[in-house]
Design an enzyme around this catalytic site. Sequence first.
Site, PDB file in Angstrom:
ATOM      1  N   HIS A  74      14.877 -14.655 -18.254  1.00 50.04           N
ATOM      2  CA  HIS A  74      13.877 -13.575 -18.191  1.00 50.04           C
ATOM      3  C   HIS A  74      14.446 -12.239 -17.749  1.00 50.04           C
ATOM      4  CE1 HIS A  74      11.943 -17.510 -17.359  1.00 50.04           C
ATOM      5  NE2 HIS A  74      11.269 -17.123 -18.402  1.00 50.04           N
ATOM      6  N   CYS A  96      18.037 -13.464 -22.002  1.00 48.85           N
ATOM      7  CA  CYS A  96      17.897 -13.469 -23.459  1.00 48.85           C
ATOM      8  C   CYS A  96      18.217 -12.071 -24.001  1.00 48.85           C
ATOM      9  CB  CYS A  96      16.472 -13.861 -23.834  1.00 48.85           C
ATOM     10  SG  CYS A  96      16.175 -13.710 -25.606  1.00 48.85           S
ATOM     11  N   HIS A 124       5.094 -11.271 -13.735  1.00 47.59           N
ATOM     12  CA  HIS A 124       5.970 -12.124 -14.557  1.00 47.59           C
ATOM     13  C   HIS A 124       7.427 -11.693 -14.332  1.00 47.59           C
ATOM     14  CE1 HIS A 124       7.976 -13.792 -18.097  1.00 47.59           C
ATOM     15  NE2 HIS A 124       7.007 -14.690 -18.119  1.00 47.59           N
ATOM     16  N   GLU A 126       9.925 -11.395 -16.203  1.00 49.93           N
ATOM     17  CA  GLU A 126      10.459 -10.421 -17.170  1.00 49.93           C
ATOM     18  C   GLU A 126       9.972  -9.001 -16.856  1.00 49.93           C
ATOM     19  OE1 GLU A 126       9.889 -11.375 -21.383  1.00 49.93           O
ATOM     20  OE2 GLU A 126       9.847  -9.229 -21.801  1.00 49.93           O
ATOM     21  N   THR A 164       8.074  -9.523 -24.048  1.00 51.34           N
ATOM     22  CA  THR A 164       8.449 -10.214 -25.292  1.00 51.34           C
ATOM     23  C   THR A 164       7.508 -11.362 -25.662  1.00 51.34           C
ATOM     24  OG1 THR A 164       9.886 -11.671 -24.020  1.00 51.34           O
ATOM     25  CG2 THR A 164      10.916  -9.729 -25.023  1.00 51.34           C
ATOM     26  N   SER A 222       4.476 -20.739 -18.162  1.00 52.41           N
ATOM     27  CA  SER A 222       5.169 -20.256 -19.361  1.00 52.41           C
ATOM     28  C   SER A 222       4.244 -19.288 -20.098  1.00 52.41           C
ATOM     29  CB  SER A 222       5.529 -21.442 -20.264  1.00 52.41           C
ATOM     30  OG  SER A 222       5.726 -21.003 -21.586  1.00 52.41           O
ATOM     31  N   SER A 223       4.668 -18.032 -20.188  1.00 50.74           N
ATOM     32  CA  SER A 223       3.803 -17.003 -20.767  1.00 50.74           C
ATOM     33  C   SER A 223       3.468 -17.306 -22.220  1.00 50.74           C
ATOM     34  CB  SER A 223       4.488 -15.640 -20.659  1.00 50.74           C
ATOM     35  OG  SER A 223       3.733 -14.654 -21.297  1.00 50.74           O
ATOM     36  N   SER A 266       9.723 -22.669 -24.230  1.00 55.30           N
ATOM     37  CA  SER A 266      10.586 -23.267 -23.204  1.00 55.30           C
ATOM     38  C   SER A 266      10.350 -24.766 -23.053  1.00 55.30           C
ATOM     39  CB  SER A 266      10.353 -22.560 -21.858  1.00 55.30           C
ATOM     40  OG  SER A 266       8.977 -22.432 -21.608  1.00 55.30           O
TER      41      SER A 266
HETATM   42  S1  SF4 Z   1      10.683 -16.351 -25.959  1.00 49.07           S
HETATM   43 FE1  SF4 Z   1      11.732 -14.715 -27.091  1.00 49.07          FE
HETATM   44  S2  SF4 Z   1      12.404 -13.272 -25.521  1.00 49.07           S
HETATM   45 FE2  SF4 Z   1      11.878 -15.181 -24.464  1.00 49.07          FE
HETATM   46  S3  SF4 Z   1      13.793 -16.310 -24.360  1.00 49.07           S
HETATM   47 FE3  SF4 Z   1      12.798 -16.946 -26.249  1.00 49.07          FE
HETATM   48  S4  SF4 Z   1      13.655 -15.584 -27.866  1.00 49.07           S
HETATM   49 FE4  SF4 Z   1      14.086 -14.673 -25.863  1.00 49.07          FE
END
Ligand code: SF4
Length: 320
Positions: A74, A96, A124, A126, A164, A222-223, A266
Amino acid sequence: MNVLLASPRGFCAGVDMAIECLDETIRCVGPNIFVYHEIVHNRIVVERFQNQGVTFVDSVDDVPCGSTLVFSAHGVSPAVRQAARERKLQVIDATCPLVTKVHLEAIRYAREGYTIVLIGHSGHDEIIGTVGEAPDKIVLVESPEDVEHLQLEDRDKLACLTQTTLSVDEANTILEKLRRRYPHLESPAKEDICYATTNRQDAIKSLLKSADLLIVVGSQNSSNSRRLLEKGLAEGVQSYLVDGAEDLDSDWFADVETVVMTAGASAPESAVTECVDYLKHHFNAEFSDAVLRDESMRFPLPRELQILRGLESGDKLVSG
Ligand code: SF4
């Protein structure tokens, strides 16, 4: 009972990379390592690493000086990077690349004197990391209502970025409102909501029309899993978010003919397989794949890990 397995689902390229990164770091330096926040937002994944001896921390102060610290997928703020430098930690950055892209956009807009409206969820990981890139320049917007209450001191140069893992539909609603209020609002050429979030939402869209029940495999924090759950609920479909088969309740499936099953970015496929086995065993369910599109995205391991691996193989050559 028919079960439609939506695809794409489950691990995205960023999660794949982050998990491989942590596995490889353990292989190179041993399990006595630290991870800043959960490597990815999934209970099963985090527990697997905890069982191997990895420690997850919420503060760099909890990491002994000189240790190895992995940054999660994140991303982190510059303040966290600085704290890690001060403690002389060996940092492996599993952020990422699509999150890094948003950080770089925030840095560029801030440097050029823009005020940045960031669409995302307060608290969050991120968002904390992205806001940390330019805290004085970023204003967080979480909902269409927030747009009405926006009081921007400097509104001449305005840019918009997004988390994201948002709901594409909700982000578009907020963006439209922002553009109506601020027609000169700028945004990056390529949108910030990532391909994996978009694909997983698109993949269940048409399936929900004929569904009696939606099962989203993923963790509560998990968003992008939560956005899938919300999508089901918004379509009036009974929807549940589960870590795995142990969370399934047989009462949910009474009088249900069509189940749609998906998984957040995830969530491991093993958790989906457990749920499939549960439904086969208890309800004699029949399964079919509903593939919207293929995904082939891959991200390389971080450079510092590649160097570490290079050193390790060099060592082996010398000692062998
Ligand atoms: S959900 Fe999108 S931004 Fe988040 S880790 Fe996966 S590819 Fe990267």
